[in-house]
Design an enzyme around this catalytic site. Structure first.
Site, PDB file in Angstrom:
ATOM      1  N   SER A  25       0.817  -1.224   0.000  1.00 54.47           N
ATOM      2  CA  SER A  25       0.000   0.000   0.000  1.00 54.47           C
ATOM      3  C   SER A  25       0.844   1.264   0.000  1.00 54.47           C
ATOM      4  O   SER A  25       1.737   1.412   0.836  1.00 54.47           O
ATOM      5  CB  SER A  25      -0.884   0.046   1.258  1.00 54.47           C
ATOM      6  OG  SER A  25      -1.436  -1.199   1.517  1.00 54.47           O
ATOM      7  N   HIS A  55      -7.693  -0.021 -10.709  1.00 57.80           N
ATOM      8  CA  HIS A  55      -6.852  -0.321  -9.554  1.00 57.80           C
ATOM      9  C   HIS A  55      -6.478  -1.791  -9.543  1.00 57.80           C
ATOM     10  O   HIS A  55      -6.319  -2.398  -8.504  1.00 57.80           O
ATOM     11  CB  HIS A  55      -7.556   0.028  -8.245  1.00 57.80           C
ATOM     12  CG  HIS A  55      -7.853   1.479  -8.118  1.00 57.80           C
ATOM     13  ND1 HIS A  55      -6.904   2.385  -7.698  1.00 57.80           N
ATOM     14  CD2 HIS A  55      -8.963   2.185  -8.376  1.00 57.80           C
ATOM     15  CE1 HIS A  55      -7.447   3.594  -7.708  1.00 57.80           C
ATOM     16  NE2 HIS A  55      -8.683   3.500  -8.115  1.00 57.80           N
ATOM     17  N   HIS A  77      -5.266 -10.003  -1.283  1.00 61.79           N
ATOM     18  CA  HIS A  77      -5.131 -10.414   0.118  1.00 61.79           C
ATOM     19  C   HIS A  77      -6.152 -11.491   0.446  1.00 61.79           C
ATOM     20  O   HIS A  77      -7.209 -11.575  -0.194  1.00 61.79           O
ATOM     21  CB  HIS A  77      -5.384  -9.211   1.037  1.00 61.79           C
ATOM     22  CG  HIS A  77      -4.464  -8.053   0.817  1.00 61.79           C
ATOM     23  ND1 HIS A  77      -4.696  -7.103  -0.156  1.00 61.79           N
ATOM     24  CD2 HIS A  77      -3.315  -7.693   1.429  1.00 61.79           C
ATOM     25  CE1 HIS A  77      -3.721  -6.199  -0.126  1.00 61.79           C
ATOM     26  NE2 HIS A  77      -2.869  -6.531   0.825  1.00 61.79           N
ATOM     27  N   TYR A  79      -8.068 -11.317   2.863  1.00 61.50           N
ATOM     28  CA  TYR A  79      -9.289 -10.640   3.320  1.00 61.50           C
ATOM     29  C   TYR A  79     -10.181 -10.176   2.176  1.00 61.50           C
ATOM     30  O   TYR A  79     -11.288  -9.715   2.394  1.00 61.50           O
ATOM     31  CB  TYR A  79      -8.974  -9.485   4.283  1.00 61.50           C
ATOM     32  CG  TYR A  79      -8.167  -8.327   3.729  1.00 61.50           C
ATOM     33  CD1 TYR A  79      -8.717  -7.424   2.826  1.00 61.50           C
ATOM     34  CD2 TYR A  79      -6.853  -8.130   4.132  1.00 61.50           C
ATOM     35  CE1 TYR A  79      -7.987  -6.361   2.329  1.00 61.50           C
ATOM     36  CE2 TYR A  79      -6.109  -7.067   3.648  1.00 61.50           C
ATOM     37  CZ  TYR A  79      -6.688  -6.189   2.751  1.00 61.50           C
ATOM     38  OH  TYR A  79      -5.950  -5.148   2.266  1.00 61.50           O
ATOM     39  N   GLU A  80      -9.696 -10.299   0.938  1.00 60.83           N
ATOM     40  CA  GLU A  80     -10.554 -10.012  -0.210  1.00 60.83           C
ATOM     41  C   GLU A  80     -11.255 -11.281  -0.673  1.00 60.83           C
ATOM     42  O   GLU A  80     -11.684 -11.370  -1.828  1.00 60.83           O
ATOM     43  CB  GLU A  80      -9.721  -9.417  -1.351  1.00 60.83           C
ATOM     44  CG  GLU A  80      -9.138  -8.064  -1.003  1.00 60.83           C
ATOM     45  CD  GLU A  80      -8.101  -7.582  -2.017  1.00 60.83           C
ATOM     46  OE1 GLU A  80      -8.436  -6.709  -2.818  1.00 60.83           O
ATOM     47  OE2 GLU A  80      -6.958  -8.083  -1.981  1.00 60.83           O
ATOM     48  N   ALA A 107       2.631  -2.575   4.538  1.00 60.93           N
ATOM     49  CA  ALA A 107       2.348  -1.606   5.601  1.00 60.93           C
ATOM     50  C   ALA A 107       2.003  -2.419   6.840  1.00 60.93           C
ATOM     51  O   ALA A 107       1.340  -3.455   6.744  1.00 60.93           O
ATOM     52  CB  ALA A 107       1.180  -0.714   5.201  1.00 60.93           C
ATOM     53  N   MET A 199      -1.312  -7.802   7.272  1.00 61.48           N
ATOM     54  CA  MET A 199      -2.249  -8.754   6.645  1.00 61.48           C
ATOM     55  C   MET A 199      -1.744  -9.261   5.302  1.00 61.48           C
ATOM     56  O   MET A 199      -2.553  -9.570   4.419  1.00 61.48           O
ATOM     57  CB  MET A 199      -3.623  -8.083   6.468  1.00 61.48           C
ATOM     58  CG  MET A 199      -4.196  -7.510   7.752  1.00 61.48           C
ATOM     59  SD  MET A 199      -5.720  -6.599   7.448  1.00 61.48           S
ATOM     60  CE  MET A 199      -5.888  -5.688   8.994  1.00 61.48           C
ATOM     61  N   SER A 200      -0.432  -9.325   5.137  1.00 63.65           N
ATOM     62  CA  SER A 200       0.091  -9.813   3.848  1.00 63.65           C
ATOM     63  C   SER A 200       1.432 -10.497   4.077  1.00 63.65           C
ATOM     64  O   SER A 200       1.758 -10.883   5.201  1.00 63.65           O
ATOM     65  CB  SER A 200       0.264  -8.642   2.871  1.00 63.65           C
ATOM     66  OG  SER A 200       1.290  -7.773   3.320  1.00 63.65           O
ATOM     67  N   ASN A 223       1.653   2.814  11.837  1.00 59.09           N
ATOM     68  CA  ASN A 223       0.837   3.211  13.006  1.00 59.09           C
ATOM     69  C   ASN A 223       1.245   2.393  14.223  1.00 59.09           C
ATOM     70  O   ASN A 223       1.763   1.287  14.095  1.00 59.09           O
ATOM     71  CB  ASN A 223      -0.650   2.955  12.714  1.00 59.09           C
ATOM     72  CG  ASN A 223      -0.908   1.512  12.294  1.00 59.09           C
ATOM     73  OD1 ASN A 223      -0.704   1.153  11.125  1.00 59.09           O
ATOM     74  ND2 ASN A 223      -1.325   0.699  13.238  1.00 59.09           N
ATOM     75  N   HIS A 234      -7.520   3.670   8.128  1.00 53.87           N
ATOM     76  CA  HIS A 234      -6.821   3.254   6.911  1.00 53.87           C
ATOM     77  C   HIS A 234      -6.201   4.457   6.196  1.00 53.87           C
ATOM     78  O   HIS A 234      -5.129   4.347   5.616  1.00 53.87           O
ATOM     79  CB  HIS A 234      -7.783   2.509   5.985  1.00 53.87           C
ATOM     80  CG  HIS A 234      -7.138   2.038   4.724  1.00 53.87           C
ATOM     81  ND1 HIS A 234      -6.081   1.136   4.718  1.00 53.87           N
ATOM     82  CD2 HIS A 234      -7.371   2.338   3.421  1.00 53.87           C
ATOM     83  CE1 HIS A 234      -5.716   0.910   3.461  1.00 53.87           C
ATOM     84  NE2 HIS A 234      -6.472   1.629   2.660  1.00 53.87           N
TER      85      HIS A 234
HETATM   86  N1  HPA Z   1      -2.649  -4.080  11.825  1.00 52.34           N
HETATM   87  C1  HPA Z   1      -2.770  -4.878  10.761  1.00 52.34           C
HETATM   88  N2  HPA Z   1      -2.452  -4.511   9.522  1.00 52.34           N
HETATM   89  C2  HPA Z   1      -1.949  -3.269   9.361  1.00 52.34           C
HETATM   90  C3  HPA Z   1      -1.792  -2.375  10.426  1.00 52.34           C
HETATM   91  C4  HPA Z   1      -2.173  -2.807  11.740  1.00 52.34           C
HETATM   92  O1  HPA Z   1      -2.072  -2.083  12.750  1.00 52.34           O
HETATM   93  N3  HPA Z   1      -1.278  -1.231   9.922  1.00 52.34           N
HETATM   94  C5  HPA Z   1      -1.120  -1.428   8.578  1.00 52.34           C
HETATM   95  N4  HPA Z   1      -1.530  -2.658   8.233  1.00 52.34           N
END
Ligand code: HPA
Length: 257
Positions: A25, A55, A77, A79-80, A107, A199-200, A223, A234
């Site tokens: 991302s 995209h 992913h 999750y998709e 990320a 998540m990847s 974060n 996000h």
């Molecule tokens: N958790 C899971 N996936 C993420 C996060 C997070 O805090 N930040 C970016 N991708």
């Protein structure tokens, strides 16, 4: 196990990239620093892509310095609602093109108070908590004791020192998502020894090792993990990712030159 049906033109098949790169991302800007020779949308290659038109992701072939590089810009992913084979199809495509070294980016949230948002972490290892493997159905029992190649890691640390880029080293926990974690889950992950959560990446790294590639992976720490600061959003994740992208581009260029 599902088999792949890639559609590769003569030009793509003959490109012979030494290095593959998967951009997470906010990191798509890397291709602007390449001498691009071809861009091919995933739909034309037979690779899964996310639904939104415009995209869908693309394979970008080109050079950085003297290295021929194949970039997967955009990934799918779990999750998709994708399976482990689908999210790793791009890695097998890079394998079919002859890629020997794979660099993965993502990320992630940071759980480690010494690793701050906006900084980068290179993965020394991971914990696959997705419950999935791209190898289900074979090959079985592939060794994962050095999933992220030690000699590649040493090279990146050397380049980071030379470019004065702060590059942490740590353990990434890979979850399915799509929701962010709860504070209790983050405390559990910290006890497990994780420094970052996302998540990847874990399934792609497993697939790449099974194909015999050397692998390096990098988390953009976007974060503080859940419960360590305010609520997660996000858009904040994307913004921090874009701001931090330049440092990784410098590292990748330094290693590829
Ligand atoms: N958790 C899971 N996936 C993420 C996060 C997070 O805090 N930040 C970016 N991708």
């Amino acid at each position: 196990m599902s088999t792949d049906h890639f559609t590769l033109t003569e030009n793509v098949r003959n490109f012979a990239p030494a290095v593959g790169l998967v951009l997470g991302s906010g990191l798509g800007g890397f291709t602007r620093r390449m001498e691009v020779s071809q861009r091919v949308p995933y739909s034309e290659l037979g690779l899964p892509h996310s639904g939104a038109p415009g995209h869908e992701g693309e394979l970008v072939l080109g050079t950085v310095g003297s290295s021929r590089v194949a970039v997967l810009s955009g990934r799918t992913h779990l999750y998709e609602n994708r399976g482990a084979r689908e999210v790793t199809a791009g890695v097998r495509l890079l394998g079919a093109l002859g890629v020997g070294k794979l660099f993965l980016t993502n990320a992630a949230g940071t759980l480690n108070e010494a690793y701050r948002p906006g900084e980068w972490m290179m993965l020394s290892d991971h914990i696959n908590l997705t419950g999935e493997s791209p190898l289900a159905g074979g090959p079985n029992f592939v060794d994962m004791s050095e999933i992220y190649t030690l000699s590649l890691r040493a090279r990146f640390l050397g380049v980071a020192a030379a470019h004065a880029v702060r590059l942490h080293v740590g353990i990434y926990a890979g979850l399915r998502g799509p929701q962010y974690e709860t504070p209790a889950e983050i405390r559990m992950l910290r006890v497990m020894g994780a420094d970052a959560v996302g998540m990847s990446t874990v399934l792609e790294a497993i697939q790449a090792r099974a194909l015999g590639m050397e692998v390096a992976a990098f988390s953009c720490l976007t974060n503080w993990a859940s419960g360590m600061s305010g609520p997660l959003s996000h858009s904040d994740v994307m913004e921090v990712g874009r701001g931090a992208a330049g440092a990784l581009v410098d590292l990748l260029e330094g290693v590829l030159q």
